[in-house]
Design a protein around this motif. Structure first.
Motif, PDB file in Angstrom:
ATOM      1  N   HIS A   1       0.827  -1.189   0.000  1.00 44.42           N
ATOM      2  CA  HIS A   1       0.000   0.000   0.000  1.00 44.42           C
ATOM      3  C   HIS A   1       0.865   1.243   0.000  1.00 44.42           C
ATOM      4  O   HIS A   1       2.052   1.198   0.368  1.00 44.42           O
ATOM      5  CB  HIS A   1      -0.944   0.013   1.210  1.00 44.42           C
TER       6      HIS A   1
ATOM      7  N   TYR B   1      -4.380   0.352  -1.469  1.00 42.78           N
ATOM      8  CA  TYR B   1      -3.820  -0.925  -1.922  1.00 42.78           C
ATOM      9  C   TYR B   1      -3.449  -0.832  -3.396  1.00 42.78           C
ATOM     10  O   TYR B   1      -4.182  -0.254  -4.202  1.00 42.78           O
ATOM     11  CB  TYR B   1      -4.843  -2.035  -1.721  1.00 42.78           C
TER      12      TYR B   1
ATOM     13  N   PRO C   1     -12.104  -1.577  -0.586  1.00 42.00           N
ATOM     14  CA  PRO C   1     -11.188  -2.534   0.027  1.00 42.00           C
ATOM     15  C   PRO C   1     -10.447  -3.352  -1.047  1.00 42.00           C
ATOM     16  O   PRO C   1     -11.011  -3.630  -2.104  1.00 42.00           O
ATOM     17  CB  PRO C   1     -12.117  -3.426   0.858  1.00 42.00           C
ATOM     18  N   PRO C   2      -9.181  -3.691  -0.768  1.00 45.92           N
ATOM     19  CA  PRO C   2      -8.503  -3.584   0.522  1.00 45.92           C
ATOM     20  C   PRO C   2      -7.883  -2.224   0.838  1.00 45.92           C
ATOM     21  O   PRO C   2      -7.136  -2.111   1.798  1.00 45.92           O
ATOM     22  CB  PRO C   2      -7.427  -4.669   0.433  1.00 45.92           C
TER      23      PRO C   2
END
Length: 296
Positions: free
Chosen positions: A3, A13, A58-59
């Protein structure tokens, strides 16, 4: 998980593949980092390719407040990806929401962009569509918050500019729908409220467009109705731009027509890298129809 961290502390991410000149792929509202798989595989053979999840997907982190989401944040998150990976400048390729972010990145950070590919950009931009777009985005955000993405994603995936994908490639479209329904309910609602609903109209950005000299490719599907007129508008106002229209194609063009999309973008990148991408010849906008303006 790999990230980068933005200026306001949000972790994004990312994934990357390949070596060479960098390309950053910026996904649309209904997509995520997985949406660029056909491009990561193709361009990863010759380029360093990076794709990431926007905030709210997400992530990547999902900020709780809608105020953490905006067009400026989406623009600056591209810069955070470059900074986090130690990249001075890259080709930036964005679709829809990602196309808006790519365009604004070129306005604000032209020295960080080797080129801009602005695909499927224009939803809600026209003056006579602004109020309709505002109402639809507000209603969609409220429905997402109430019913969840597992439900709303199914109807979003068969919108009027998505059915082309479904008709051509049911298997690919089903994968797209499944991934869309997996998105964060909070992140999707906040992105709709903070980025989509509040972004400025392209028609209010003429001065920025006319000052843009970064090589720019505008790509639209010919059945992506909300983007057709804005695409022509950008072409007319960005002196460094070209417009490519993919036939019988909707909004999710990089997945719907991956080979054609890749070929168009690849030719653009090669032209830029060979130093052959130039500003529009002013004689082509002199006002003449058949004869040069001075002969009228």
């Amino acid at each position: 998980m790999p990230h980068v961290t933005t200026d306001d502390g949000v972790k994004l991410y990312f994934e990357e593949v390949g070596e060479g000149t960098p390309i950053v792929f910026v996904h649309e509202y209904a997509g995520d980092w997985r949406s660029w798989e056909p491009q990561m595989r193709h361009f990863g053979r010759r380029y360093r390719c990076i794709t990431y999840c926007a905030r709210g997907y997400p992530p990547s982190d999902v900020p709780e407040s809608p105020e953490a989401y905006s067009q400026d944040r989406a623009r600056d998150d591209i810069r955070s990806v470059l900074d986090g990976l130690g990249i001075d400048a890259a080709h930036i390729v964005g679709l829809s929401m990602g196309g808006f972010a790519t365009l604004h990145f070129g306005f604000r950070y032209p020295d960080r962009a080797l080129s801009l590919t602005v695909a499927g950009c224009g939803y809600g931009a026209q003056a006579d569509k602004r109020e309709q777009f505002r109402k639809e985005t507000e209603a969609t955000a409220a429905r997402i918050a109430a019913e969840g993405m597992a439900v709303v994603g199914k109807s979003y995936a068969i919108g009027p500019t998505r059915v082309q994908f479904q008709a051509k490639d049911p298997r690919g479209w089903k994968e797209f729908e499944t991934q869309l329904c997996e998105h964060s309910t909070l992140g999707s609602a906040n992105t709709m409220r903070g980025v989509q609903a509040r972004r400025p109209s392209l028609y209010d950005l003429v001065d920025e467009m006319q000052a843009l000299t970064v090589p720019t490719l505008i790509v639209n599907g010919d059945e992506d109705e909300p983007c057709l007129d804005p695409g022509n508008f950008m072409k007319r106002n960005i002196p460094s731009s070209a417009l490519s229209v993919l036939p019988k194609t909707g909004h999710t063009m990089n997945l719907e027509e991956p080979a054609l999309f890749n070929a168009v973008v690849e030719d653009f990148l090669h032209t830029v890298e060979s130093g052959r991408w130039t500003l529009r010849d002013p004689r082509s906008v002199s006002g003449g129809i058949v004869t040069p303006a001075e002969e009228k």
